[in-house]
Design a protein around this motif. Structure first.
Motif, short mmCIF file in Angstrom:
data_model
loop_
_atom_site.label_atom_id
_atom_site.label_comp_id
_atom_site.label_asym_id
_atom_site.label_seq_id
_atom_site.Cartn_x
_atom_site.Cartn_y
_atom_site.Cartn_z
N ILE A 50 0.74 -1.32 0.03
CA ILE A 50 -0.01 0.05 0.01
C ILE A 50 0.98 0.99 -0.14
O ILE A 50 1.82 1.50 0.70
CB ILE A 50 -0.96 -0.18 1.30
N ALA A 51 0.73 2.11 -1.14
CA ALA A 51 1.32 3.35 -1.04
C ALA A 51 2.81 3.19 -1.35
O ALA A 51 3.60 4.09 -0.73
CB ALA A 51 0.95 4.34 0.04
N THR A 52 3.39 2.23 -1.97
CA THR A 52 4.59 1.87 -2.21
C THR A 52 5.22 2.45 -3.35
O THR A 52 6.45 2.70 -3.68
CB THR A 52 5.02 0.50 -2.11
N VAL A 53 4.39 3.22 -4.07
CA VAL A 53 4.75 3.51 -5.56
C VAL A 53 4.28 5.10 -5.50
O VAL A 53 2.95 5.32 -5.66
CB VAL A 53 4.03 2.87 -6.70
N ASP A 54 5.15 6.04 -5.36
CA ASP A 54 4.74 7.36 -5.19
C ASP A 54 5.58 8.47 -5.97
O ASP A 54 5.55 9.55 -5.88
CB ASP A 54 4.62 7.98 -3.89
N ASP A 55 6.24 7.74 -7.02
CA ASP A 55 7.26 8.64 -7.85
C ASP A 55 7.42 7.71 -9.36
O ASP A 55 6.92 7.14 -9.61
CB ASP A 55 8.63 8.71 -7.16
N TYR A 56 8.51 8.24 -10.06
CA TYR A 56 8.85 7.86 -11.42
C TYR A 56 10.26 7.01 -11.11
O TYR A 56 10.90 6.83 -12.03
CB TYR A 56 8.91 8.74 -12.30
N SER A 57 10.14 5.99 -10.16
CA SER A 57 11.35 5.16 -10.01
C SER A 57 11.03 3.78 -10.67
O SER A 57 10.09 3.66 -11.50
CB SER A 57 11.40 4.86 -8.38
N LEU A 58 11.82 3.13 -10.25
CA LEU A 58 11.96 1.86 -10.95
C LEU A 58 10.78 0.99 -10.42
O LEU A 58 10.28 0.07 -11.09
CB LEU A 58 13.08 0.70 -10.76
N ARG A 59 10.38 1.26 -9.24
CA ARG A 59 9.16 0.81 -8.48
C ARG A 59 7.89 1.15 -9.41
O ARG A 59 6.97 0.03 -9.74
CB ARG A 59 8.98 1.16 -7.06
N ALA A 60 7.80 2.40 -9.81
CA ALA A 60 6.62 2.74 -10.67
C ALA A 60 6.70 1.98 -12.05
O ALA A 60 5.80 1.36 -12.53
CB ALA A 60 6.78 4.31 -10.93
N THR A 61 7.86 1.58 -12.61
CA THR A 61 7.98 1.05 -13.92
C THR A 61 7.45 -0.36 -13.50
O THR A 61 6.61 -1.06 -14.44
CB THR A 61 9.41 0.96 -14.43
#
Length: 120
Positions: free
Chosen positions: A40-51
């Motif tokens: 939950i709420a672990t993707v909040d930017d344009y990082s590799l996590r978002a990809t």
């Protein structure tokens, strides 16, 4: 002319499954980080996590499209020309921006959808 073979929707589903499986190999580290952080709420930017998230999230949407197309094929109903054209334009845009991706796998079924819609 005989009844068209029922393959287009199944092709989409197969690509969706490959996409989902590939996500766990290509993005194992960021997906593990997200799971460790509780998702939950672990993707909040344009990082590799978002990809990683969007790569994985695309698979079920592609699978749903495949299931819907397969159901239409089973009933011998053509996908509307406008929908098939939009899929083609989306593929062209995806490949123009990033030529080295798996969207090439969707060209055969999308072209077949367009041809069936034109005949339909």
């Amino acid at each position: 002319m005989g009844t068209p073979r029922r393959w287009i929707g199944r092709w989409f589903v197969a690509v969706a499954l490959l996409h989902g499986i590939a996500a766990f190999f290509l993005y194992a580290a960021p997906l593990r980080e997200m799971a460790s952080a509780g998702l939950i709420a672990t993707v909040d930017d344009y990082s590799l996590r978002a990809t990683a998230y969007w790569f994985l999230a695309f698979a079920p949407m592609l699978g749903v499209a495949g299931l819907l197309i397969d159901a239409m094929e089973a009933r011998r109903v053509a996908v509307p020309f406008g929908a098939a054209l939009l899929l083609l334009l989306t593929l062209i845009a995806m490949l123009a921006v990033m030529p080295a991706n798996g969207a090439w796998l969707l060209f055969p079924p999308v072209v077949a959808l367009l041809l069936r819609a034109r005949r339909g």
